[in-house]
Design a protein around this motif. Structure first.
Motif, PDB file in Angstrom:
ATOM      1  N   VAL A   1      66.773  57.361  32.268  1.00 28.45           N
ATOM      2  CA  VAL A   1      67.130  58.147  31.081  1.00 28.45           C
ATOM      3  C   VAL A   1      68.177  57.414  30.254  1.00 28.45           C
ATOM      4  O   VAL A   1      68.090  57.367  29.024  1.00 28.45           O
ATOM      5  CB  VAL A   1      67.623  59.555  31.502  1.00 28.45           C
TER       6      VAL A   1
ATOM      7  N   PHE B   1      67.454  56.149  26.318  1.00 33.57           N
ATOM      8  CA  PHE B   1      68.219  56.675  25.191  1.00 33.57           C
ATOM      9  C   PHE B   1      69.391  55.776  24.794  1.00 33.57           C
ATOM     10  O   PHE B   1      70.284  56.206  24.087  1.00 33.57           O
ATOM     11  CB  PHE B   1      68.723  58.087  25.511  1.00 33.57           C
ATOM     12  N   ARG B   2      69.395  54.534  25.264  1.00 38.25           N
ATOM     13  CA  ARG B   2      70.420  53.538  24.937  1.00 38.25           C
ATOM     14  C   ARG B   2      71.839  54.000  25.303  1.00 38.25           C
ATOM     15  O   ARG B   2      72.800  53.655  24.654  1.00 38.25           O
ATOM     16  CB  ARG B   2      70.372  53.157  23.463  1.00 38.25           C
ATOM     17  N   PHE B   3      71.922  54.800  26.329  1.00 39.80           N
ATOM     18  CA  PHE B   3      73.208  55.297  26.804  1.00 39.80           C
ATOM     19  C   PHE B   3      73.883  54.283  27.717  1.00 39.80           C
ATOM     20  O   PHE B   3      75.071  54.339  27.965  1.00 39.80           O
ATOM     21  CB  PHE B   3      72.970  56.619  27.541  1.00 39.80           C
TER      22      PHE B   3
END
Length: 125
Positions: free
Chosen positions: A33, A37-39
């Motif tokens: 995840v 989401f480029r987290f």
């Protein structure tokens, strides 16, 4: 005071592998995840926040497995430890407790093995 985990409970025997499974699922789902989401690019104190959270989750899982192993060791000692007995009920308690303890050791090794790449590799590489 009552028992935290009943003596012949299935949870007492498979608690370590259950924590290992939850840890495995958590680190892979959270990393997927975070990468989607480029987290994973977010840093805190110079390290990736994803890797930091996963190291914390690994330490927590090892602590819980250690606690479950300590409970299993206590049940094994109260059941007579390695002393041979002719009482089938006591013999069963010894067996379940020893299996729970050995499964906790195996699970702790597995969790540590899963956590080693977190220290060496980026989250999304």
């Amino acid at each position: 005071m009552g028992r935290v985990i009943p003596r012949d409970s299935l949870v007492g025997m498979v608690g370590g592998p259950l924590v290992w499974t939850v840890h495995f699922l958590l680190i892979y789902v959270f990393t997927a995840v975070a990468c989607a989401f480029r987290f994973a690019d977010v840093t805190f104190l110079g390290t990736s926040i994803v890797n930091s959270l996963m190291v914390i989750a690994t330490l927590l899982a090892v602590a819980v497995i250690g606690w479950l192993g300590w409970l299993a060791w206590g049940r094994y000692r109260r059941a007579g430890g390695p002393e041979r007995t002719d009482d089938p009920l006591l013999s069963r308690h010894q067996f379940f407790s020893l299996v729970a303890l050995l499964l906790c050791v195996l699970s702790a090794i597995g969790v540590v093995y899963e956590g080693i790449p977190l220290l060496m590799l980026p989250a999304c590489g």
